[in-house]
Design an enzyme around this catalytic site. Sequence first.
Site, PDB file in Angstrom:
ATOM      1  N   ASP A  67       0.872  -1.162   0.000  1.00  0.00           N
ATOM      2  CA  ASP A  67       0.000   0.000   0.000  1.00  0.00           C
ATOM      3  C   ASP A  67       0.916   1.220   0.000  1.00  0.00           C
ATOM      4  O   ASP A  67       1.791   1.341   0.857  1.00  0.00           O
ATOM      5  CB  ASP A  67      -0.837  -0.030   1.293  1.00  0.00           C
ATOM      6  CG  ASP A  67      -2.191   0.589   1.125  1.00  0.00           C
ATOM      7  OD1 ASP A  67      -2.287   1.603   0.433  1.00  0.00           O
ATOM      8  OD2 ASP A  67      -3.162   0.069   1.722  1.00  0.00           O
ATOM      9  N   ASP A 107      -2.812   4.787  -2.570  1.00  0.00           N
ATOM     10  CA  ASP A 107      -3.844   5.413  -1.741  1.00  0.00           C
ATOM     11  C   ASP A 107      -4.260   6.789  -2.270  1.00  0.00           C
ATOM     12  O   ASP A 107      -3.415   7.555  -2.746  1.00  0.00           O
ATOM     13  CB  ASP A 107      -3.242   5.580  -0.336  1.00  0.00           C
ATOM     14  CG  ASP A 107      -4.234   6.041   0.694  1.00  0.00           C
ATOM     15  OD1 ASP A 107      -5.101   5.247   1.072  1.00  0.00           O
ATOM     16  OD2 ASP A 107      -4.147   7.218   1.133  1.00  0.00           O
ATOM     17  N   GLU A 161      -6.528   3.651  -5.577  1.00  0.00           N
ATOM     18  CA  GLU A 161      -7.747   3.947  -4.819  1.00  0.00           C
ATOM     19  C   GLU A 161      -8.224   5.315  -5.284  1.00  0.00           C
ATOM     20  O   GLU A 161      -7.520   6.312  -5.105  1.00  0.00           O
ATOM     21  CB  GLU A 161      -7.480   3.957  -3.314  1.00  0.00           C
ATOM     22  CG  GLU A 161      -8.775   4.049  -2.537  1.00  0.00           C
ATOM     23  CD  GLU A 161      -8.722   4.998  -1.360  1.00  0.00           C
ATOM     24  OE1 GLU A 161      -9.654   4.968  -0.551  1.00  0.00           O
ATOM     25  OE2 GLU A 161      -7.766   5.775  -1.238  1.00  0.00           O
ATOM     26  N   HIS A 189     -10.695  -2.151   4.522  1.00  0.00           N
ATOM     27  CA  HIS A 189     -10.540  -1.597   5.871  1.00  0.00           C
ATOM     28  C   HIS A 189     -11.274  -0.275   6.063  1.00  0.00           C
ATOM     29  O   HIS A 189     -11.247   0.284   7.159  1.00  0.00           O
ATOM     30  CB  HIS A 189      -9.045  -1.406   6.153  1.00  0.00           C
ATOM     31  CG  HIS A 189      -8.440  -0.393   5.221  1.00  0.00           C
ATOM     32  ND1 HIS A 189      -8.332  -0.626   3.858  1.00  0.00           N
ATOM     33  CD2 HIS A 189      -7.961   0.844   5.427  1.00  0.00           C
ATOM     34  CE1 HIS A 189      -7.798   0.433   3.274  1.00  0.00           C
ATOM     35  NE2 HIS A 189      -7.561   1.346   4.206  1.00  0.00           N
ATOM     36  N   ASP A 190     -11.890   0.254   5.003  1.00  0.00           N
ATOM     37  CA  ASP A 190     -12.623   1.518   5.116  1.00  0.00           C
ATOM     38  C   ASP A 190     -14.140   1.304   5.080  1.00  0.00           C
ATOM     39  O   ASP A 190     -14.902   2.274   5.058  1.00  0.00           O
ATOM     40  CB  ASP A 190     -12.259   2.447   3.942  1.00  0.00           C
ATOM     41  CG  ASP A 190     -10.829   2.954   4.016  1.00  0.00           C
ATOM     42  OD1 ASP A 190     -10.291   3.075   5.132  1.00  0.00           O
ATOM     43  OD2 ASP A 190     -10.244   3.218   2.951  1.00  0.00           O
TER      44      ASP A 190
HETATM   45  C1  NOJ Z   1      -7.690   5.834   2.017  1.00  0.00           C
HETATM   46  C2  NOJ Z   1      -7.337   4.764   2.989  1.00  0.00           C
HETATM   47  O1  NOJ Z   1      -7.856   3.549   2.540  1.00  0.00           O
HETATM   48  C3  NOJ Z   1      -7.870   5.203   4.315  1.00  0.00           C
HETATM   49  O2  NOJ Z   1      -7.823   4.184   5.275  1.00  0.00           O
HETATM   50  C4  NOJ Z   1      -7.113   6.427   4.748  1.00  0.00           C
HETATM   51  O3  NOJ Z   1      -7.683   6.939   5.930  1.00  0.00           O
HETATM   52  C5  NOJ Z   1      -7.158   7.531   3.681  1.00  0.00           C
HETATM   53  N1  NOJ Z   1      -6.988   7.033   2.358  1.00  0.00           N
HETATM   54  C6  NOJ Z   1      -6.076   8.531   3.934  1.00  0.00           C
HETATM   55  O4  NOJ Z   1      -4.822   7.969   3.655  1.00  0.00           O
END
Ligand code: NOJ
Length: 550
Positions: free
Chosen positions: A100, A201, A258, A323-324
């Site tokens: 990541d 990310d 992402e 994880h989000d």
């Molecule tokens: C996306 C990530 O998946 C998340 O967990 C994070 O808080 C934000 N980007 C900031 O890096």
Amino acid sequence: MQPSKDWIKDLVIYQIYPRSFCDSNGDGIGDLPGILSKLDHLSDLGVNALWLSPVYRSPNDDNGYDISGYQEIMEEFGTMEDWDRLRNACRERGIKIIMDMVVNHSSDEHPWFIESRSSRDNPKSEYYIWRDPVDGHEPNNWASCFGGSAWEFVPERGQYYFHYFSKKQPDLNWACPELREEIFSMMDWWVQKGVEGFRVDAISYLDKPQDFPDSKLPPRPDGYSFPDYLSGRPGTHAYIREMNRRVYAPGNVMTVGEVSAPTVEELGNYVRTEREEFDMAIPFVPPIDEINSWSPEKLRNDAWESYILMPKDGWWARFLSNHDKPRQVSLYGDDGEYWEASAKLLAMFIHTLPGTPFIYQGEEIGMTNVSFPSIEDYDDLSTRDNYNQYILSGMDPRRALSLVRLESRDNARTPMQWDSSENAGFTAGRPWLKVNPNYTKINVEAQKQDPRSVYSCYKKLITMRGKSAALSRGDLRFLDAGCPELIGLARSFEGEGLLVFLNFSKESHTIPAGLLESAGDVLMSSYDREDGYRGPELRPYEAVIFKIKA
Ligand code: NOJ
Ligand code: CA
């Protein structure tokens, strides 16, 4: 798709959130030796790639998504030697490592930022985004994703820096060529160490409008507004292409960005082959929006739209969890009476779509959302911010807590449930986040021994995919099953084909007879615990995969 990248079509990716996976030394925090000790689990499941959420040096304001040393390992997680051991062990097992990479921002504790903030004329001065106050205030009205203004004042410079995420996550200034150079050589360093892919990310925000106009969107309860012109700017795409030319293409690494892409066309801008940006994209949707807007019909339409956008010249990341997000069985399925059937149905949906399936740790055993009694039990900074915004808007605290329970990212971050011993076998100490109390029922050990478990369903799907060109390479057709909650789809490749029906509801629905004419043997059923598929009337959350008759 470049022929050299054909291998990405055979990946099944398992995401590990290291803090919550396995703790080797009893400090309550998952770590690299813990992951190493559980690689048998990944091999047994059959995955061939591991996406490791950030393990770099970090003060953990956002659990590693705030990096203070890109070429170092977080002390709590172990050492670089541990990482090397993990890479070697993965290699032996044919598991590719996907790191990541967080390069929209760093930690405010990164040496670059410490130097940058110290004066206006130091060598790293331009590595971050600094603006003078306007009328003694922040340069504009933009909100940070995690609450309050997106600007923070630094007296040493008499200026504000920009942070789209928390104030401990200052945005890197991609307009600065030296900064870009640092990032590319750092990523290349990881490629040379044997990394075979990157999940990148928050990639849609690299380029900023240099004049930072006020947002015209309505303010949040704290008075700030989300930026209206930040994601997907042409400059961002140019930076991504530069990253591709400098790092991805020479290293032949697999990449998944992402992205924030409100339309499917925008999604395509990151992944259509001719763009030379990413191999796949993970669109980010705020959990509360997903909770309020999803439906089986929408899942189907989104899958179809992304498919027809690039049937031949792009590739798809297929996932329902990370994880989000809240746990998928709680969000899209049923974590009560139909827990097992619906967890299997969701797996059968993702693994039969064209694209690369992603499995988020715990999903393979149907882990569910958690319901902590107090806001104090939640650790995630965005959960706490959401709660504050609800309270600021005048909401009753009990209602605010109930909303937070549904949307919290901590739902996905409770420790992995390995067995029914204390703390689910995750740690011998006190876990950093409480374990979901249902671990005595839902855990790896119990499901591994059970050929009809959710875990066994994932194993079968992965094996099936490995053997079926229709699944890994085939065309997609959705079938009109006459009811929005009953999804029917067909996959085919050079004469081989599969038919899939998924009843996304608590009611029974009948597969129209015409759609079953070509249905041959039943390959899988989400009701294997019961009597398997028994006829065209599908029971609640029943899903079935047929072979198409030759
Ligand atoms: C996306 C990530 O998946 C998340 O967990 C994070 O808080 C934000 N980007 C900031 O890096
Ligand atoms: Ca530990």
